[in-house]
Design a protein around this motif. Structure first.
Motif, PDB file in Angstrom:
ATOM      1  N   PRO A  33      50.119  38.201  44.415  1.00  0.00           N
ATOM      2  CA  PRO A  33      50.923  37.304  45.044  1.00  0.00           C
ATOM      3  C   PRO A  33      51.626  37.392  45.802  1.00  0.00           C
ATOM      4  O   PRO A  33      52.470  36.516  46.765  1.00  0.00           O
ATOM      5  N   TYR A  34      52.146  38.747  46.143  1.00  0.00           N
ATOM      6  CA  TYR A  34      52.666  39.542  46.543  1.00  0.00           C
ATOM      7  C   TYR A  34      52.716  40.433  47.179  1.00  0.00           C
ATOM      8  O   TYR A  34      51.665  41.742  46.491  1.00  0.00           O
ATOM      9  N   MET A  35      52.720  41.060  48.597  1.00  0.00           N
ATOM     10  CA  MET A  35      51.950  42.346  49.230  1.00  0.00           C
ATOM     11  C   MET A  35      50.967  42.880  49.093  1.00  0.00           C
ATOM     12  O   MET A  35      50.393  43.630  48.913  1.00  0.00           O
ATOM     13  N   SER A  36      50.297  41.472  49.225  1.00  0.00           N
ATOM     14  CA  SER A  36      48.694  41.581  49.333  1.00  0.00           C
ATOM     15  C   SER A  36      48.174  41.925  51.139  1.00  0.00           C
ATOM     16  O   SER A  36      47.582  41.817  51.035  1.00  0.00           O
ATOM     17  N   GLY A  37      48.983  40.523  51.271  1.00  0.00           N
ATOM     18  CA  GLY A  37      48.727  40.167  52.692  1.00  0.00           C
ATOM     19  C   GLY A  37      47.449  39.250  52.703  1.00  0.00           C
ATOM     20  O   GLY A  37      46.616  38.828  53.565  1.00  0.00           O
TER      21      GLY A  37
END
Length: 473
Positions: free
Chosen positions: A17-21
């Protein structure tokens, strides 16, 4: 104050849920190379079948005529002049109908009845000595049956270039039991065949010698978990395996949903419900779709041309590839009530001949339609992002990158640490100016864009943010 751009990434709910885009949730939008476009609502074009829908297909004859055929539990129908006309009734009830085209004939099977339908005349008839089968396809000059004669591991084929020649040993007609790999889940045709079993994939190639066919194993440990999950587009065959969504070209097997949609799918749908799945190809858009019935039904779509996924939430129980119908004289009389002499076109004009590809859905009331109505309500939800490199920051406004100007709202969830529950929610409507005033002060934010049904838009790519940097603690 600085400006920062956030583009909507691919729909990949399996990503962190974070830094995947990636988008964590998506509803009713088609993926494009750098954004999304809307999905139209269900627009019926055919009356409801007399009984529960159990399969359909559309075919194009050698004279350019089209024929739409649908099956119920004990009957076959054709669509003529806006109505369903019974071809044959009182058949033994069994399972879902499967169809293949062999010249100007349609071969139809449902596990207990095998019939052929003449595309040019619309007449239905039985086939001499044909086996019962649960699936059927055309490979080169043969009709090939899967799960033939009530044996779930048996392949049987007709004589050369003759669907009526089914006596084993005559005119190259024969059979082949698949002794390993489990039940046959599907067979796909063309220049060569692809047989997908429960745990094996085999290529079926014509040799013309005394053996007639050669069977080569493509994969010894991958197969289809659901028969209805298999769909073919040219040499590409798509299916759902125990390891997720797959694609094979008859040579190798490629995962297409790993760390993208597989995990979310299996978490959402128990294994014992997968026999309800339907797969089909959108013939215009390089897309394969998988439908799981529900209220609403969920449709996962994979665009193999751009290698991106999307999702629909619509009220449908089935789908299949089809064609536009030929325009009948009765329909022309309705279009031109002053008589055919008032027509501005010749009767031979291509606009009346039909044959354009369509992606057809079946509604809950067993009526047929296409997704060509007003735009469906849509939703885009991102994972968490940091507006200022991990520091607290204040988001003052946002501007949508798209041509939507009304009937939408933006929700922003905030938290100070990724493991914390949401520390606040801000909801704002899209204004006519396109600018959305905000007062958000957080380290991490996630946004959700909700678009009402009927809203006018053709593309969405993301947002531009106006940000005031905060402290680093």
């Amino acid at each position: 104050m600085v400006s920062q751009r956030l583009l909507f990434g691919a729909y990949e709910p399996d990503q962190p849920p974070y830094m995947s885009g990636s988008l964590r949730h998506l509803s009713n939008a088609y993926a494009t190379t750098n954004g999304y476009r809307p999905v139209g609502g269900f627009k019926p074009f055919a009356a409801a079948l007399p009984d529960i829908f159990m399969g359909a297909a559309a075919f194009l004859g050698s004279d350019g005529s089209t024929l739409l055929v649908a099956g119920t539990k004990d009957a076959l129908y054709r669509y003529v002049s806006g109505n369903w006309e019974a071809l044959v009734t009182g058949l033994p009830a069994y399972g879902r109908w499967h169809f293949t085209q062999f010249g100007d004939r349609i071969i139809a099977v449902n596990g207990s009845a095998t019939r052929k339908i003449d595309i040019l005349t619309g007449k239905a008839d039985s086939i001499a000595d044909a086996p019962t089968a649960e699936m059927v396809t055309t490979i080169r000059d043969f009709v090939v049956y899967g799960r033939a004669s009530a044996q779930k591991n048996l392949i049987q084929w007709s004589g050369f270039n003759n669907e009526n020649s089914n006596v084993i040993g005559t005119n190259q007609a024969g059979y082949q039991p698949m002794l390993t790999g489990g039940d046959i889940m599907g067979i796909m045709g063309g220049e060569y065949g692809v047989i997908i079993q429960r745990s094996r994939i085999v290529r079926m190639s014509y040799t013309g010698d005394s053996y007639i066919w050669q069977f080569d194993e493509i994969s010894a440990n991958t197969g289809a978990i659901a028969s209805g999950s298999i769909a073919q587009a040219g040499h590409q065959v798509f299916f759902l395996s125990d390891r997720g969504f797959m694609m094979t070209d008859g040579v190798s097997v490629t995962p297409i949903g790993n760390e993208r949609v597989d995990r979310r799918f299996f978490e959402s749908w128990p294994r014992d419900s997968l026999d309800q799945m339907t797969a089909a190809i959108d013939p215009r858009q390089h897309m394969v779709a998988w439908l799981m019935p529900g209220n609403p039904s969920m449709v996962l779509i994979y665009n193999w041309a751009i290698d991106r996924w999307s999702r629909l939430d619509i009220d449908a129980i089935g789908m299949f590839s089809g064609f536009t119908a030929n325009t009948t004289l009765e329909a022309l009389n309705t279009l031109y009530p002053d008589g055919l002499d008032s027509m501005p076109y010749s009767l031979d004009d291509p606009r009346f001949s039909g044959g354009d590809p369509l992606f057809i859905f079946v509604g809950r009331s067993n009526n047929f339609g296409i997704l060509d109505g007003e735009n469906l309500p849509a939703c885009f939800q991102t994972g968490f992002f940091s507006a200022d490199g991990g520091n607290h920051s204040r988001i003052r406004s946002a501007r949508l990158l798209g041509d939507l100007i009304e009937k939408a709202s933006l929700t922003i969830e905030g938290s100070h640490r990724l493991g914390d529950p949401s520390s606040g929610r801000v909801v704002r409507d899209i204004t006519l100016s396109g600018r959305i005033p905000l007062r958000v002060n957080n380290r991490y934010c996630a946004l959700r864009l909700d678009i009402e049904g009927g809203a006018a838009w053709s593309f969405i790519q993301g947002f531009d943010w106006d940000i005031v940097a905060g402290e680093g603690r």
